[in-house]
Design a protein around this motif. Structure first.
Motif, short mmCIF file in Angstrom:
data_model
loop_
_atom_site.label_atom_id
_atom_site.label_comp_id
_atom_site.label_asym_id
_atom_site.label_seq_id
_atom_site.Cartn_x
_atom_site.Cartn_y
_atom_site.Cartn_z
N SER A 1 -11.56 14.27 18.45
CA SER A 1 -11.11 12.52 17.21
C SER A 1 -12.16 13.09 15.66
O SER A 1 -11.43 12.96 14.74
N SER A 2 -13.26 13.14 15.64
CA SER A 2 -14.08 13.37 14.37
C SER A 2 -13.58 14.36 12.95
O SER A 2 -13.37 14.74 12.53
N ILE A 3 -12.59 15.81 14.42
CA ILE A 3 -12.50 16.27 13.54
C ILE A 3 -11.10 16.25 12.82
O ILE A 3 -10.59 16.55 11.60
N VAL A 4 -9.72 15.85 13.09
CA VAL A 4 -8.83 15.57 13.71
C VAL A 4 -8.54 14.22 12.07
O VAL A 4 -8.25 14.29 11.51
N ARG A 5 -9.67 13.17 12.70
CA ARG A 5 -9.81 12.73 10.67
C ARG A 5 -10.71 12.51 9.68
O ARG A 5 -9.91 12.83 8.57
N GLU A 6 -11.97 13.85 10.08
CA GLU A 6 -11.78 14.38 9.12
C GLU A 6 -10.45 15.18 8.45
O GLU A 6 -10.16 15.21 6.96
N VAL A 7 -9.78 15.83 9.23
CA VAL A 7 -8.90 17.02 8.60
C VAL A 7 -7.45 16.05 7.65
O VAL A 7 -7.55 15.82 6.46
N ALA A 8 -7.41 14.93 8.37
CA ALA A 8 -6.47 13.68 8.32
C ALA A 8 -6.88 12.91 6.33
O ALA A 8 -6.79 12.92 5.37
N LYS A 9 -8.53 13.32 6.31
CA LYS A 9 -9.21 12.20 5.78
C LYS A 9 -9.12 12.79 4.03
O LYS A 9 -8.47 12.21 3.18
N LEU A 10 -8.62 14.31 4.23
CA LEU A 10 -8.89 15.91 3.05
C LEU A 10 -7.33 15.66 3.16
O LEU A 10 -7.39 17.20 2.24
N GLY A 11 -6.88 15.75 3.57
CA GLY A 11 -5.05 16.08 3.75
C GLY A 11 -4.49 17.04 3.73
O GLY A 11 -3.35 18.07 3.61
N GLY A 12 -5.02 17.63 5.21
CA GLY A 12 -4.73 18.89 5.96
C GLY A 12 -3.60 18.09 6.50
O GLY A 12 -3.44 16.67 7.01
N ASP A 13 -2.80 19.05 7.33
CA ASP A 13 -2.27 19.60 8.25
C ASP A 13 -2.92 18.90 9.92
O ASP A 13 -3.14 20.18 10.48
N PHE A 14 -2.66 18.11 10.54
CA PHE A 14 -3.20 18.09 11.81
C PHE A 14 -2.00 17.26 12.81
O PHE A 14 -2.25 16.97 13.83
N SER A 15 -1.15 17.69 12.29
CA SER A 15 0.02 17.17 13.51
C SER A 15 0.70 17.79 14.84
O SER A 15 0.72 17.20 15.46
N SER A 16 -0.91 18.87 14.79
CA SER A 16 -0.29 19.51 16.31
C SER A 16 -1.63 18.94 16.84
O SER A 16 -1.38 18.84 18.46
N PHE A 17 -2.01 18.38 16.61
CA PHE A 17 -3.15 18.02 16.96
C PHE A 17 -2.85 16.31 17.94
O PHE A 17 -3.58 15.54 18.93
N GLU B 1 -1.53 6.37 6.74
CA GLU B 1 -1.66 4.60 6.13
C GLU B 1 -3.14 4.60 5.83
O GLU B 1 -4.01 4.55 5.23
N LYS B 2 -4.29 5.31 7.32
CA LYS B 2 -5.40 4.42 6.71
C LYS B 2 -5.52 5.19 5.77
O LYS B 2 -6.57 4.49 4.09
N PHE B 3 -5.95 6.42 5.42
CA PHE B 3 -6.72 7.21 4.64
C PHE B 3 -6.23 6.98 3.41
O PHE B 3 -6.37 6.74 1.78
N ALA B 4 -4.38 7.14 3.17
CA ALA B 4 -3.68 6.37 1.99
C ALA B 4 -4.54 4.88 1.00
O ALA B 4 -4.99 4.97 0.30
N LYS B 5 -4.31 3.89 2.14
CA LYS B 5 -5.64 2.44 1.81
C LYS B 5 -5.97 2.87 1.68
O LYS B 5 -6.98 1.83 0.26
N SER B 6 -7.28 3.34 1.82
CA SER B 6 -9.06 3.57 1.75
C SER B 6 -9.37 4.73 0.08
O SER B 6 -10.63 4.51 -0.28
N LEU B 7 -8.30 5.59 -0.76
CA LEU B 7 -8.16 6.14 -1.36
C LEU B 7 -8.20 5.17 -3.53
O LEU B 7 -7.58 3.74 -2.82
#
Ligand code: COA
Length: 162
Positions: free
Chosen positions: A129-145, A156-162
Protein backbone atom coordinates in the motif's frame (compact mmCIF):
# COMPACT_ATOMS: atom_id res chain seq x y z
CA UNK A 1 -19.32 -23.23 8.59
CA UNK A 2 -15.62 -22.45 8.29
CA UNK A 3 -14.96 -18.71 8.73
CA UNK A 4 -11.64 -16.89 8.26
CA UNK A 5 -10.65 -13.31 9.01
CA UNK A 6 -8.32 -11.43 6.64
CA UNK A 7 -6.89 -8.53 8.69
CA UNK A 8 -4.78 -5.59 7.66
CA UNK A 9 -4.48 -1.85 7.53
CA UNK A 10 -5.67 -1.74 3.90
CA UNK A 11 -4.44 1.83 3.36
CA UNK A 12 -5.68 1.39 0.66
CA UNK A 13 -6.69 -2.12 -0.43
CA UNK A 14 -4.71 -3.23 -3.50
CA UNK A 15 -5.09 -5.90 -6.15
CA UNK A 16 -2.54 -7.93 -4.19
CA UNK A 17 -4.92 -8.01 -1.22
CA UNK A 18 -7.81 -8.92 -3.54
CA UNK A 19 -5.76 -11.77 -4.98
CA UNK A 20 -5.14 -13.19 -1.49
CA UNK A 21 -8.82 -12.70 -0.65
CA UNK A 22 -9.93 -14.71 -3.71
CA UNK A 23 -7.63 -17.56 -2.74
CA UNK A 24 -8.95 -17.52 0.83
CA UNK A 25 -12.55 -17.58 -0.41
CA UNK A 26 -11.81 -20.83 -2.23
CA UNK A 27 -10.73 -22.42 1.06
CA UNK A 28 -13.32 -21.06 3.50
CA UNK A 29 -17.12 -20.80 3.54
CA UNK A 30 -16.86 -17.17 4.60
CA UNK A 31 -14.01 -14.65 4.73
CA UNK A 32 -14.35 -11.38 6.65
CA UNK A 33 -12.04 -8.48 5.80
CA UNK A 34 -10.98 -6.89 9.09
CA UNK A 35 -9.73 -3.34 8.77
CA UNK A 36 -7.58 -2.40 11.76
CA UNK A 37 -8.54 0.96 13.24
CA UNK A 38 -5.31 1.35 15.20
CA UNK A 39 -2.24 -0.22 13.66
CA UNK A 40 0.59 1.86 14.99
CA UNK A 41 0.93 3.28 11.47
CA UNK A 42 -0.29 6.75 10.54
CA UNK A 43 -2.71 5.85 7.76
CA UNK A 44 -3.47 8.18 4.88
CA UNK A 45 -7.13 7.17 4.95
CA UNK A 46 -9.37 7.11 8.02
CA UNK A 47 -10.69 3.73 9.06
CA UNK A 48 -14.13 4.64 7.63
CA UNK A 49 -12.50 5.51 4.30
CA UNK A 50 -10.45 2.30 4.29
CA UNK A 51 -13.59 0.24 4.93
CA UNK A 52 -15.45 2.09 2.16
CA UNK A 53 -12.58 1.56 -0.31
CA UNK A 54 -12.44 -2.16 0.52
CA UNK A 55 -16.22 -2.51 0.18
CA UNK A 56 -16.18 -0.81 -3.19
CA UNK A 57 -13.26 -2.97 -4.35
CA UNK A 58 -15.06 -6.25 -3.60
CA UNK A 59 -18.40 -5.19 -5.11
CA UNK A 60 -17.78 -7.18 -8.29
CA UNK A 61 -16.95 -10.38 -6.42
CA UNK A 62 -19.25 -13.34 -6.94
CA UNK A 63 -19.44 -13.66 -3.18
CA UNK A 64 -18.57 -10.23 -1.72
CA UNK A 65 -17.07 -10.57 1.76
CA UNK A 66 -18.11 -8.54 4.76
CA UNK A 67 -15.77 -5.66 5.57
CA UNK A 68 -15.64 -4.73 9.24
CA UNK A 69 -13.32 -2.44 11.18
CA UNK A 70 -11.93 -3.56 14.51
CA UNK A 71 -10.15 -2.15 17.52
CA UNK A 72 -8.13 -4.04 20.06
CA UNK A 73 -6.70 -7.51 19.72
CA UNK A 74 -7.11 -9.32 16.43
CA UNK A 75 -7.71 -12.66 18.16
CA UNK A 76 -10.65 -11.16 20.07
CA UNK A 77 -12.17 -9.96 16.80
CA UNK A 78 -11.57 -13.39 15.27
CA UNK A 79 -13.43 -14.98 18.15
CA UNK A 80 -16.30 -12.50 17.94
CA UNK A 81 -16.79 -13.54 14.31
CA UNK A 82 -16.83 -17.25 15.16
CA UNK A 83 -13.78 -17.66 12.90
CA UNK A 84 -11.13 -20.36 13.16
CA UNK A 85 -8.38 -18.82 11.03
CA UNK A 86 -6.46 -15.67 10.21
CA UNK A 87 -5.40 -15.15 6.60
CA UNK A 88 -2.14 -13.37 5.85
CA UNK A 89 -0.43 -12.79 2.52
CA UNK A 90 3.25 -13.71 2.19
CA UNK A 91 4.89 -11.80 -0.61
CA UNK A 92 8.61 -12.29 -0.05
CA UNK A 93 11.08 -13.68 2.46
CA UNK A 94 11.23 -10.22 4.01
CA UNK A 95 7.60 -10.63 5.20
CA UNK A 96 8.46 -13.81 7.03
CA UNK A 97 10.00 -12.63 10.27
CA UNK A 98 7.22 -10.20 11.19
CA UNK A 99 4.51 -12.64 10.11
CA UNK A 100 6.12 -15.49 12.05
CA UNK A 101 6.24 -13.33 15.18
CA UNK A 102 2.61 -12.23 14.81
CA UNK A 103 1.35 -15.74 14.10
CA UNK A 104 3.10 -17.16 17.16
CA UNK A 105 1.91 -14.32 19.39
CA UNK A 106 -1.65 -14.78 18.17
CA UNK A 107 -1.34 -18.52 18.84
CA UNK A 108 -0.08 -17.78 22.32
CA UNK A 109 -3.05 -15.47 22.91
CA UNK A 110 -5.55 -17.97 21.52
CA UNK A 111 -4.39 -21.45 20.75
CA UNK A 112 -7.42 -22.50 18.72
CA UNK A 113 -6.89 -19.87 16.01
CA UNK A 114 -4.63 -20.87 13.10
CA UNK A 115 -2.83 -18.43 10.80
CA UNK A 116 -2.90 -19.42 7.14
CA UNK A 117 -0.37 -17.86 4.75
CA UNK A 118 -1.27 -17.47 1.11
CA UNK A 119 0.99 -16.27 -1.67
CA UNK A 120 -0.39 -13.64 -4.03
CA UNK A 121 0.22 -13.86 -7.76
CA UNK A 122 3.91 -13.28 -8.60
CA UNK A 123 3.15 -10.00 -10.35
CA UNK A 124 1.90 -8.61 -7.03
CA UNK A 125 4.77 -9.76 -4.83
CA UNK A 126 6.48 -6.38 -4.86
CA UNK A 127 3.27 -4.49 -4.20
CA UNK A 128 2.44 -2.71 -0.97
CA UNK A 129 0.00 0.00 0.00
CA UNK A 130 2.81 2.45 0.77
CA UNK A 131 4.41 1.95 -2.64
CA UNK A 132 1.03 2.60 -4.27
CA UNK A 133 0.56 5.72 -2.12
CA UNK A 134 4.00 6.99 -3.05
CA UNK A 135 3.54 6.46 -6.80
CA UNK A 136 0.12 8.14 -6.55
CA UNK A 137 1.55 11.08 -4.66
CA UNK A 138 4.30 11.59 -7.22
CA UNK A 139 1.90 11.42 -10.15
CA UNK A 140 2.93 8.03 -11.57
CA UNK A 141 0.64 5.44 -13.16
CA UNK A 142 -0.60 3.00 -10.52
CA UNK A 143 -3.78 1.93 -12.30
CA UNK A 144 -2.76 -1.73 -12.57
CA UNK A 145 -2.34 -2.12 -8.81
CA UNK A 146 -5.72 -0.98 -7.50
CA UNK A 147 -9.36 -0.95 -8.62
CA UNK A 148 -10.51 2.06 -10.69
CA UNK A 149 -12.44 3.40 -7.68
CA UNK A 150 -9.39 3.30 -5.38
CA UNK A 151 -7.36 4.94 -8.15
CA UNK A 152 -9.87 7.78 -8.39
CA UNK A 153 -10.08 8.36 -4.63
CA UNK A 154 -6.28 8.29 -4.22
CA UNK A 155 -5.87 10.82 -7.01
CA UNK A 156 -8.50 13.06 -5.40
CA UNK A 157 -6.82 12.74 -2.01
CA UNK A 158 -3.46 13.93 -3.33
CA UNK A 159 -5.00 16.61 -5.54
CA UNK A 160 -6.61 18.07 -2.39
CA UNK A 161 -3.38 18.01 -0.40
CA UNK A 162 -1.39 19.86 -3.07
N1 COA B 1 -0.74 -7.25 -1.63
C1 COA B 1 -0.29 -6.01 -1.50
N2 COA B 1 0.19 -5.52 -0.36
C2 COA B 1 0.20 -6.35 0.69
C3 COA B 1 -0.26 -7.66 0.62
C4 COA B 1 -0.73 -8.11 -0.61
N3 COA B 1 -1.18 -9.35 -0.78
N4 COA B 1 -0.11 -8.22 1.83
C5 COA B 1 0.42 -7.29 2.62
N5 COA B 1 0.61 -6.15 1.93
C6 COA B 1 1.21 -4.91 2.39
C7 COA B 1 0.24 -3.95 2.94
O1 COA B 1 -0.27 -3.15 1.91
C8 COA B 1 1.10 -3.16 3.90
O2 COA B 1 1.84 -2.23 3.18
P1 COA B 1 2.42 -0.91 3.83
O3 COA B 1 3.09 -1.28 5.11
O4 COA B 1 3.32 -0.47 2.78
O5 COA B 1 1.26 0.02 4.04
C9 COA B 1 2.05 -4.24 4.44
O6 COA B 1 2.09 -5.21 3.45
C10 COA B 1 1.60 -4.93 5.65
O7 COA B 1 0.34 -4.52 5.96
P2 COA B 1 -0.97 -5.35 6.23
O8 COA B 1 -1.05 -6.65 5.56
O9 COA B 1 -2.10 -4.41 6.06
O10 COA B 1 -0.79 -5.70 7.67
P3 COA B 1 -0.38 -4.74 8.75
O11 COA B 1 0.97 -5.17 9.11
O12 COA B 1 -0.60 -3.33 8.47
O13 COA B 1 -1.52 -5.16 9.77
C11 COA B 1 -2.42 -6.18 11.68
C12 COA B 1 -1.20 -5.85 10.87
C13 COA B 1 -3.50 -5.13 11.60
C14 COA B 1 -2.98 -7.49 11.21
C15 COA B 1 -1.87 -6.29 13.12
O14 COA B 1 -1.22 -5.10 13.45
C16 COA B 1 -2.94 -6.55 14.14
O15 COA B 1 -3.41 -7.67 14.23
N6 COA B 1 -3.34 -5.54 14.90
C17 COA B 1 -4.35 -5.65 15.92
C18 COA B 1 -3.74 -5.62 17.32
C19 COA B 1 -3.18 -6.95 17.69
O16 COA B 1 -3.87 -7.94 17.81
N7 COA B 1 -1.87 -6.98 17.90
C20 COA B 1 -1.13 -8.16 18.24
C21 COA B 1 -0.73 -8.88 16.98
S1 COA B 1 0.32 -10.22 17.36
Amino acid sequence: MRIAVYPGTFDPITKGHLDVLERAQRLFDKVVIAVAANTGKAPLFSVEERVALALESVKGFENPPEVISFNGLLVDFVQSQGACAIIRGLRAVSDFEFEFQMALMNRKLRKDVETIFLMPRESYTYLSSSIVREVAKLGGDFSSFVTPHVEKILKEKFAKSL
